[in-house]
Design an enzyme around this catalytic site. Structure first.
Site, short mmCIF file in Angstrom:
data_model
loop_
_atom_site.label_atom_id
_atom_site.label_comp_id
_atom_site.label_asym_id
_atom_site.label_seq_id
_atom_site.Cartn_x
_atom_site.Cartn_y
_atom_site.Cartn_z
N GLU A 66 57.47 18.64 -2.99
CA GLU A 66 56.36 19.37 -3.03
C GLU A 66 55.04 18.56 -2.81
O GLU A 66 54.10 19.46 -2.17
CB GLU A 66 56.19 20.10 -4.25
CG GLU A 66 57.38 21.03 -4.49
CD GLU A 66 58.59 20.59 -5.28
OE1 GLU A 66 58.97 19.18 -5.00
OE2 GLU A 66 59.48 21.38 -5.53
N PHE A 124 64.22 26.58 -18.97
CA PHE A 124 64.79 25.76 -17.56
C PHE A 124 63.78 25.77 -16.61
O PHE A 124 63.30 26.80 -16.11
CB PHE A 124 66.08 26.26 -17.05
CG PHE A 124 66.61 25.01 -16.08
CD1 PHE A 124 66.58 23.90 -15.99
CD2 PHE A 124 66.70 25.78 -14.64
CE1 PHE A 124 66.93 23.16 -15.20
CE2 PHE A 124 66.85 25.07 -13.60
CZ PHE A 124 67.13 23.71 -13.76
N LYS A 159 58.98 35.26 -12.46
CA LYS A 159 59.99 35.74 -11.47
C LYS A 159 60.37 37.24 -11.81
O LYS A 159 60.63 37.85 -10.73
CB LYS A 159 61.63 35.08 -11.69
CG LYS A 159 62.60 35.31 -10.81
CD LYS A 159 63.80 34.23 -11.13
CE LYS A 159 64.79 34.44 -9.71
NZ LYS A 159 65.94 33.80 -9.89
N MET A 179 44.08 -3.56 -0.01
CA MET A 179 42.77 -3.23 -0.74
C MET A 179 42.92 -3.83 -2.28
O MET A 179 42.19 -4.55 -2.55
CB MET A 179 42.50 -1.69 -0.57
CG MET A 179 40.91 -1.66 -0.91
SD MET A 179 39.89 -2.54 -0.08
CE MET A 179 39.20 -1.42 1.15
#
Lengths: 591, 180
Positions: free
Chosen positions: A58, A120, A170, A486
């Site tokens: 994601e 869940f 949902k 760096m």
């Protein structure tokens, strides 16, 4: 009820989401399916107006959407599931908030009756993302969904752009309700960003500019966000006034790097001439930048003798870090237009010849100098060659975060806005590869290159698989020095050269890795091989991992050491061990 | 200050802190208070007192009164940061208007007998506190006033058998005919 069943605006929440995307002109979205967004994915499956790009994580969807947004000026859209899908979006949302990038993120949520039950894949998505979005919404009633979605697009793209999130349980996706197309009343009455600048302030600004002896324009990402008109007006203002101009990391490309008034980037790794000009100026015009700590150096010694004009659409950016004399709140493009109009009518080009002579002396210090080698590729040289060999092409550059990012900013010349995608505020390693995916989706025929480091690129390397799946010929140009460069540089300068965990142990073979993903791997070891290898990379019409083996211990200069002012830069020729030890003398602390 | 070796410039701040009372008019929607409080904790601002209630139910408007401390630059930041939140209509610095009235309500429970009990009642009378509950060995006083007055009353009750205090926090409104 019977006539309602024929009403085309009666639909499920999931259908409303896809319909709203279409109504807002969205062509491409990035996402990853999961239990709480299955109804939305079912709708996506049954249409062809919106193309969905399946990422591998994601976070990749978020950065891809950022790249898409920054290269097009349009909002990037992400759809992810509840719980881990949402928490994986926290980094790109924060990144987009820091860099003012419009994102619309739609997350699935567990059904409303389960919210708060530790169900869940449940998490408090709006709670977690409240500090990392411009605004967010949890939609509990399907009849509110259309209004919220339209408002989400408006909030993301208006004012100071930023990420927004809409959390949709949902059961709301399944429920049927009434959709309506976007309309004005969809927006909070309390949200009305100011666009037009105050006329009195604009006159004050012009008076300062017209009488300046040592002026400088300091522009930022806000100019690019404001749109093509702002860029055009900025260039015109530079032309009309003859002033020198520098820019932040985020603002590169608004003024062309080949322009004669260009000083290069300013700040911690900016050029000597840009920082000295900022330090010694008498009038500073800051356009769409925010006096970030990488820009200012020591704040109590920042440009001590100047009158400062600050144009910003976000009032909270004014006087946050540096006190300014003439704040002007509103849209950069709008205000630049007004300033130009007043300037042209009432002022003439100030004579600043002496100032330009002074700047020429600073330029002559050649602060981006590095020692070339015939045996080993210097990272700066690699970027210069990449720039030369892509010159004149339709090129977009993304980066990861670290030394390679600063070298790209220093050595790659950007002529146009929207061509440079980098994580500035948050400094997100792993941004560049997925961002390149998003840029390539938006510009399928362009050359899209992620200038990467060997450490950063491994943070989101899985998106190579996305690039292969959608035949996105992104080029990942890895400056491989086998270090987190760096981090190592700071350890060398500040922590007694104790290189604690900054060595890239057990690096993968990037050529084989590219091949394993179904892409192309290219490697270059020697300066003599570099041009040929870069040309090969450009000509390949598939995703490429380019393993550019560079000098391992090269460091990024010039540099403003911490706690120092703009006029105390450490230049490359001074950066021997003794000089750095002196420059960084002081106590020890961990911040 | 000697700068430590750090990637950040660490600034010495010498500006004196000021206390300001801010009135914030917001859309009363889920999460709006969390947004405001999150802003303060996330950016390291202080909250001395916070009072929230819906004030116009038809329009779904709530009024949040915040007492905060900070340097003048921080106070200015706080106001701008609040103002740019989507559900925030207006932010008014009641301290800067110099024409505002601030009140707080406290309920103060005192337990004692004999001379202490008489003294508590006498002081309550002097402070115009009302008795809203009494037993043979206790009182609950209701007192309204500005923060200083309430602090003073509580301090006086301490040696007389102070048990507990419940305070509303500060509410503020401007003088004169104009609204905020």
């Amino acid at each position: 009820m019977s006539d309602k069943s024929h009403d085309p605006n009666q639909m499920t929440g999931a259908a409303m989401i896809v319909r709203a995307l279409i109504d807002h002109g969205v062509k491409d979205i990035f996402g990853y399916p999961g239990g709480a967004v299955l109804p939305i994915y079912d709708e996506i499956f049954q249409q062809s107006e919106v193309q969905h790009i399946l990422v591998r994580h994601e976070q990749g969807a978020g950065h891809a959407a950022e790249g898409y947004a920054r290269s097009t000026g349009k909002p990037g859209v992400v759809v992810v599931t509840s719980g881990p899908g949402a928490t994986n979006m926290v980094t790109p949302l924060t990144d987009a908030l820091m860099d003012s990038i419009p994102l619309v993120c739609i997350t699935g949520q567990v059904p409303t009756h389960l919210i708060g039950n530790d169900a869940f894949q449940e998490c408090d998505t709006v709670g977690i993302t409240r500090p990392c979005t411009k605004h967010n919404w949890l939609v509990r009633d399907v009849n509110d969904l259309a209004k919220v979605l339209h408002e989400a697009f408006y909030v993301a793209t208006s004012g100071r752009p930023g990420p927004v999130l809409v959390d949709v349980p949902k059961d709301v996706q399944f429920a049927t309700g009434t959709y309506h197309p976007p309309r004005k009343s969809d927006v909070h009455r309390s949200y009305a960003p100011r666009v037009k600048g105050d006329a009195t302030q604009i006159r004050k600004a012009v008076a300062l500019l017209a009488n300046a002896k040592r002026p400088v324009i300091y522009s930022g990402g806000g100019v690019i966000n404001s749109g093509p008109e702002a860029t055009k007006l900025l260039r015109e203002l530079v032309e009309v006034t003859g002033f020198p101009i520098t820019s932040t990391l985020m603002g590169l490309g608004a003024y062309p790097a080949s322009g004669k008034n260009w000083l290069g980037m300013l700040g911690m790794h900016g050029t000597y001439e840009a920082n000295m000009t900022m330090h010694d100026c008498d009038v500073m015009l800051c356009v769409g930048a925010r006096f970030d700590d990488r820009i200012t150096g020591r704040v109590d010694a920042f440009s001590p003798g100047s009158k400062k004009i600050h144009i910003d659409i976000d009032p909270s950016s004014i006087n946050k870090n540096i006190r300014v004399d003439v704040p002007i709140i509103g849209d950069c493009g709008n205000i630049l237009g007004d300033i130009l109009q007043v300037f042209k009518a009432e002022a003439k080009k100030p004579d600043i010849k002496a100032w330009w002579q002074q700047i020429a002396q600073w330029r002559a210090r050649n602060s981006l100098f590095y020692k070339k080698s015939n045996d080993v590729i210097l990272p700066q040289y690699a970027i210069q060659r990449l720039f030369e060999l892509t010159r004149g092409r339709d090129t977009y550059i993304t980066t990861e975060v670290g030394q390679h990012q600063m070298w790209a900013a220093q050595f790659f010349g950007f002529e146009e806005p929207h061509r440079w995608m980098t994580s500035g505020g948050l400094g997100t390693m792993g941004y560049g590869l997925p961002a390149a995916v998003g840029v390539q989706v938006a510009h399928p025929d362009s050359l899209v290159i992620d200038i990467a480091g060997d450490a950063s690129v491994q943070m989101t390397i899985q998106e190579m698989s996305t690039a292969v799946q959608y035949e996105l010929p992104i080029k990942i140009f890895i400056l491989n020095n086998q270090y987190m460069g760096m981090v190592r540089q700071w350890q060398q300068l500040l922590h007694g050269n104790r290189l604690s965990h900054s060595y890239s142990e057990a690096l993968p073979d990037f050529v084989k890795l590219a091949e394993a993903y179904g892409g192309v791997g290219i490697r270059a070891h020697k300066p003599a091989d570099l041009d040929g290898a870069i040309k090969e990379m450009i000509s390949v019409k598939r995703p490429v991992l380019f393993d550019c083996r560079v000098a391992a211990l090269e460091n990024c200069f010039p540099m403003i050491p911490s706690g120092k002012a703009h006029n105390e830069m450490l230049l490359p020729e001074q950066a021997n061990d003794e000089a750095t030890a002196t420059a960084f003398a002081g106590g020890k602390a961990l911040v | 200050m000697n700068q430590p070796a750090s990637a950040y410039f660490i600034e010495d701040r010498h500006d004196p802190n000021e206390t300001h009372t801010l009135a914030v008019l917001v859309q009363n929607e889920p999460g709006v208070l969390a947004r405001v409080i999150g802003l303060f904790s996330g950016r390291g601002y202080n909250i001395e007192s916070l009072t929230v209630s819906e004030t116009e139910s038809q329009k779904h408007l709530s009024r949040i009164t915040i007492v905060t401390t900070g340097t003048p630059m921080v106070i200015e930041q706080i106001k701008h940061q609040l103002d740019r939140m989507i559900p925030v209509y207006r932010v008014v610095d009641m301290t800067l208007t110099k024409r505002s009235i601030e009140r707080e309500l406290a309920m103060v429970k005192v337990r004692g007998q004999g001379e202490h009990r008489v003294e508590a009642l006498r002081l309550a009378d002097a402070f115009r506190a009302r008795v809203i509950d009494a037993t043979t060995e206790s009182f609950v006083f209701e007192i309204t006033g500005n923060t200083d007055k309430i602090n003073q009353f509580i301090d006086l009750m301490r040696p007389l058998g102070l048990v507990e205090v419940s305070r509303t926090g500060v509410a503020a409104i401007g003088r004169g005919p104009e609204g905020m």
